[in-house]
Scaffold this motif. Structure first.
Motif, PDB file in Angstrom:
ATOM      1  N   ARG A 209      25.681  35.764  48.291  1.00 33.32           N
ATOM      2  CA  ARG A 209      25.208  34.930  46.981  1.00 33.32           C
ATOM      3  C   ARG A 209      25.506  35.374  46.829  1.00 33.32           C
ATOM      4  O   ARG A 209      23.897  34.985  46.131  1.00 33.32           O
ATOM      5  CB  ARG A 209      25.488  33.503  47.170  1.00 33.32           C
ATOM      6  N   VAL A 210      26.087  35.940  45.273  1.00 32.89           N
ATOM      7  CA  VAL A 210      25.407  36.541  43.993  1.00 32.89           C
ATOM      8  C   VAL A 210      26.403  35.959  42.871  1.00 32.89           C
ATOM      9  O   VAL A 210      27.785  34.885  42.820  1.00 32.89           O
ATOM     10  CB  VAL A 210      25.725  38.261  44.102  1.00 32.89           C
ATOM     11  N   SER A 211      26.042  36.029  41.652  1.00 35.64           N
ATOM     12  CA  SER A 211      26.969  36.123  40.280  1.00 35.64           C
ATOM     13  C   SER A 211      25.647  36.752  39.747  1.00 35.64           C
ATOM     14  O   SER A 211      25.099  37.801  39.217  1.00 35.64           O
ATOM     15  CB  SER A 211      25.599  34.231  39.819  1.00 35.64           C
ATOM     16  N   PHE A 212      27.077  38.044  39.484  1.00 33.65           N
ATOM     17  CA  PHE A 212      27.045  38.784  38.452  1.00 33.65           C
ATOM     18  C   PHE A 212      26.956  38.566  36.966  1.00 33.65           C
ATOM     19  O   PHE A 212      27.911  37.849  36.253  1.00 33.65           O
ATOM     20  CB  PHE A 212      28.284  39.630  39.183  1.00 33.65           C
ATOM     21  N   LEU A 213      26.149  39.019  36.484  1.00 30.21           N
ATOM     22  CA  LEU A 213      26.660  38.815  34.600  1.00 30.21           C
ATOM     23  C   LEU A 213      26.958  40.820  34.402  1.00 30.21           C
ATOM     24  O   LEU A 213      25.534  41.492  34.763  1.00 30.21           O
ATOM     25  CB  LEU A 213      24.724  39.003  34.090  1.00 30.21           C
TER      26      LEU A 213
ATOM     27  N   LYS B 121      29.558  35.486  51.132  1.00 28.52           N
ATOM     28  CA  LYS B 121      30.142  34.243  50.907  1.00 28.52           C
ATOM     29  C   LYS B 121      30.907  33.895  49.869  1.00 28.52           C
ATOM     30  O   LYS B 121      31.622  32.901  49.595  1.00 28.52           O
ATOM     31  CB  LYS B 121      29.448  33.745  51.786  1.00 28.52           C
ATOM     32  N   ALA B 122      30.159  34.010  48.471  1.00 26.27           N
ATOM     33  CA  ALA B 122      30.376  33.242  47.526  1.00 26.27           C
ATOM     34  C   ALA B 122      30.079  34.436  46.357  1.00 26.27           C
ATOM     35  O   ALA B 122      28.512  35.382  46.625  1.00 26.27           O
ATOM     36  CB  ALA B 122      30.187  31.755  46.962  1.00 26.27           C
ATOM     37  N   TYR B 123      31.228  34.569  45.033  1.00 20.27           N
ATOM     38  CA  TYR B 123      30.465  35.232  43.997  1.00 20.27           C
ATOM     39  C   TYR B 123      30.742  34.644  43.153  1.00 20.27           C
ATOM     40  O   TYR B 123      32.112  33.796  42.950  1.00 20.27           O
ATOM     41  CB  TYR B 123      30.500  36.613  44.176  1.00 20.27           C
ATOM     42  N   ALA B 124      30.438  35.200  41.562  1.00 20.43           N
ATOM     43  CA  ALA B 124      30.784  34.779  40.695  1.00 20.43           C
ATOM     44  C   ALA B 124      30.492  36.030  39.423  1.00 20.43           C
ATOM     45  O   ALA B 124      29.400  37.338  39.506  1.00 20.43           O
ATOM     46  CB  ALA B 124      30.166  33.293  40.178  1.00 20.43           C
ATOM     47  N   LEU B 125      30.946  36.348  38.635  1.00 20.21           N
ATOM     48  CA  LEU B 125      31.582  36.694  37.794  1.00 20.21           C
ATOM     49  C   LEU B 125      31.506  36.276  35.958  1.00 20.21           C
ATOM     50  O   LEU B 125      32.109  35.529  35.989  1.00 20.21           O
ATOM     51  CB  LEU B 125      32.708  38.194  37.804  1.00 20.21           C
ATOM     52  N   ASP B 126      30.748  37.151  35.366  1.00 24.42           N
ATOM     53  CA  ASP B 126      30.333  35.983  34.229  1.00 24.42           C
ATOM     54  C   ASP B 126      30.286  37.734  33.538  1.00 24.42           C
ATOM     55  O   ASP B 126      29.204  38.681  33.603  1.00 24.42           O
ATOM     56  CB  ASP B 126      29.728  35.160  33.705  1.00 24.42           C
ATOM     57  N   PHE B 127      30.090  37.079  31.889  1.00 25.61           N
ATOM     58  CA  PHE B 127      30.223  38.547  31.036  1.00 25.61           C
ATOM     59  C   PHE B 127      28.558  38.277  30.591  1.00 25.61           C
ATOM     60  O   PHE B 127      27.923  37.150  30.593  1.00 25.61           O
ATOM     61  CB  PHE B 127      30.483  38.471  29.671  1.00 25.61           C
ATOM     62  N   GLY B 128      27.541  38.951  30.497  1.00 23.21           N
ATOM     63  CA  GLY B 128      26.110  38.926  29.999  1.00 23.21           C
ATOM     64  C   GLY B 128      25.811  40.564  29.826  1.00 23.21           C
ATOM     65  O   GLY B 128      25.818  41.631  30.670  1.00 23.21           O
TER      66      GLY B 128
END
Length: 137
Positions: free
Chosen positions: A72-76, A111-118
């Motif tokens: 489970r990750v949230s990428f910036l 299983k879960a991921y998000a991509l955002d600008f950062g």
């Protein structure tokens, strides 16, 4: 969920390095992933090369994290175009199609991921310095 801040760079022949700062409830950690940008022997403009580099860097980091059991990750990511391409499922130019698909496969391992600008100037500078040192050597 692990928050992953990216910084990366590649030389003119496609050899690159990505640094990722991983943050979670248990603390922070810095990881490094080497990658290769496939320029397909075509003269690309700088915009296409930058996009290919972003895709290759994120794919390398995503693969590394997945192989280490992070699910489970949230990428910036410092490339707003990549974030919009993936989040909006936009059509991409022909040179980007295969990297787009490969990145999608790497991201779908989670299983879960998000991509955002950062952006993280320190990670980007670290990557540029390493690429420059490798090129000089």
């Amino acid at each position: 969920m692990v928050q992953v801040q990216l910084g990366y760079a590649a030389d003119k022949v496609g050899n690159g390095v990505a640094y990722a700062r991983l943050s979670s409830r248990t603390g922070e950690r810095l990881v490094r992933a080497a990658f290769r940008v496939q320029l397909l022997r075509q003269p690309f403009d700088d915009t296409v090369v930058a996009r290919l580099t972003s895709y290759a860097a994120l794919r390398a980091v995503a693969t590394l994290l997945s192989e280490h059991g992070i699910d489970r990750v949230s990428f910036l990511v410092p490339d707003e175009t990549l974030v919009r391409d993936r989040n909006e499922h936009r059509d991409v130019p022909p040179p980007i199609v295969l990297p787009y698909v490969r990145l999608g496969c790497a991201l779908n391992r989670f299983k879960a991921y998000a991509l955002d600008f950062g952006t993280d100037p320190d990670l980007a500078q670290r990557a540029r310095a390493e690429v420059a040192l490798n090129h000089a050597a």
